[in-house]
Design an enzyme around this catalytic site. Sequence first.
Site, short mmCIF file in Angstrom:
data_model
loop_
_atom_site.label_atom_id
_atom_site.label_comp_id
_atom_site.label_asym_id
_atom_site.label_seq_id
_atom_site.Cartn_x
_atom_site.Cartn_y
_atom_site.Cartn_z
N CYS A 92 -9.40 5.72 5.28
CA CYS A 92 -9.23 5.45 3.84
C CYS A 92 -9.80 4.08 3.46
O CYS A 92 -9.83 3.16 4.28
CB CYS A 92 -7.75 5.53 3.49
N ASP B 1 3.91 6.83 3.83
CA ASP B 1 3.28 5.52 3.94
C ASP B 1 4.34 4.42 3.87
O ASP B 1 5.46 4.65 3.40
CB ASP B 1 2.29 5.35 2.76
O1 LIG Z 1 -5.63 0.77 0.38
C1 LIG Z 1 -5.48 0.36 -0.77
O2 LIG Z 1 -5.93 -0.72 -1.14
C2 LIG Z 1 -4.74 1.21 -1.78
C3 LIG Z 1 -4.59 0.73 -3.09
C4 LIG Z 1 -3.96 1.51 -4.04
C5 LIG Z 1 -3.47 2.76 -3.69
C6 LIG Z 1 -3.61 3.23 -2.39
C7 LIG Z 1 -4.23 2.47 -1.44
N1 LIG Z 1 -4.36 2.90 -0.11
C8 LIG Z 1 -4.34 4.27 0.27
C9 LIG Z 1 -3.69 4.82 1.47
O3 LIG Z 1 -3.88 6.01 1.74
C10 LIG Z 1 -2.77 4.11 2.41
O4 LIG Z 1 -1.98 3.17 1.80
C11 LIG Z 1 -3.48 3.55 3.57
O5 LIG Z 1 -4.52 4.34 4.02
C12 LIG Z 1 -2.60 3.13 4.70
O6 LIG Z 1 -2.98 1.84 4.81
P1 LIG Z 1 -2.90 0.95 6.12
O7 LIG Z 1 -1.45 0.73 6.37
O8 LIG Z 1 -3.62 -0.28 5.71
O9 LIG Z 1 -3.58 1.70 7.22
#
Ligand SMILES: O=C(O)c1ccccc1NCC(=O)[C@H](O)[C@H](O)COP(=O)(O)O
Length: 204
Positions: A6, A122
């Site tokens: 993502c 999440d």
């Molecule tokens: O990632 C972002 O900046 C974000 C901003 C606004 C809405 C969603 C967002 N992220 C999408 C996701 O699916 C998850 O939060 C992410 O892939 C998991 O993140 P991580 O813990 O950094 O792997």
Amino acid sequence: MLVKICGIKTLAAAQTAVSSGADFIGFIFAESSRKVEPEIVGDFGANLAGHVKKVGVFANQTEQEVIKSAEIAGLDYIQLHGNESASFARRMPLPVIKAFAIHSEKDLENLHEYPADYLLVDLPKSASGKGLTLDWDMIRKADLPLEKVILAGGLTPENVGKAINAVSPFAVDVASGVETNGLKDAVKMKAFINEAKNTAGKEE
Ligand SMILES: O=C(O)c1ccccc1NCC(=O)[C@H](O)[C@H](O)COP(=O)(O)O
């Protein structure tokens, strides 16, 4: 095990994710340092292998904006990452991934009632990027349809195997765990995908 990478912003990062074995690639259309314009994603078009599923991530945006962006970007899935209602999700023209920020066990109770094709669990925004993960035992013990669960939140190439063994989800999702200095890192993406694909799942 299926993998979603993502927060992809460039064609080069998208191609690396796909050639490394990603099944879904996510584009953030909500406010974020990872935000990308739908027109840019639309232009990736034929330069991306047809089998990869393109996911657009939205948070508390209008129905019109989501639908228009999905068309321009040529999405396969819409990920709703805000407080979107069940009726909002039902009106979406594409399959829906609904993201839920899990603060405690209570947040897991009624997830399965939401009308989504997949349920992405999440970390809350305040906990992300701090080296934390969800309590995987708590997720596994909750009464969730695991065949619909996408596990996210602080996953890395180092911990994704353990997470898969603990939860046995449908797919895993990562953003910051495959970045260096805020940019997607080809070595980390490959390592994450290899580890996820080589982990069988379910280890008691
Ligand atoms: O990632 C972002 O900046 C974000 C901003 C606004 C809405 C969603 C967002 N992220 C999408 C996701 O699916 C998850 O939060 C992410 O892939 C998991 O993140 P991580 O813990 O950094 O792997």
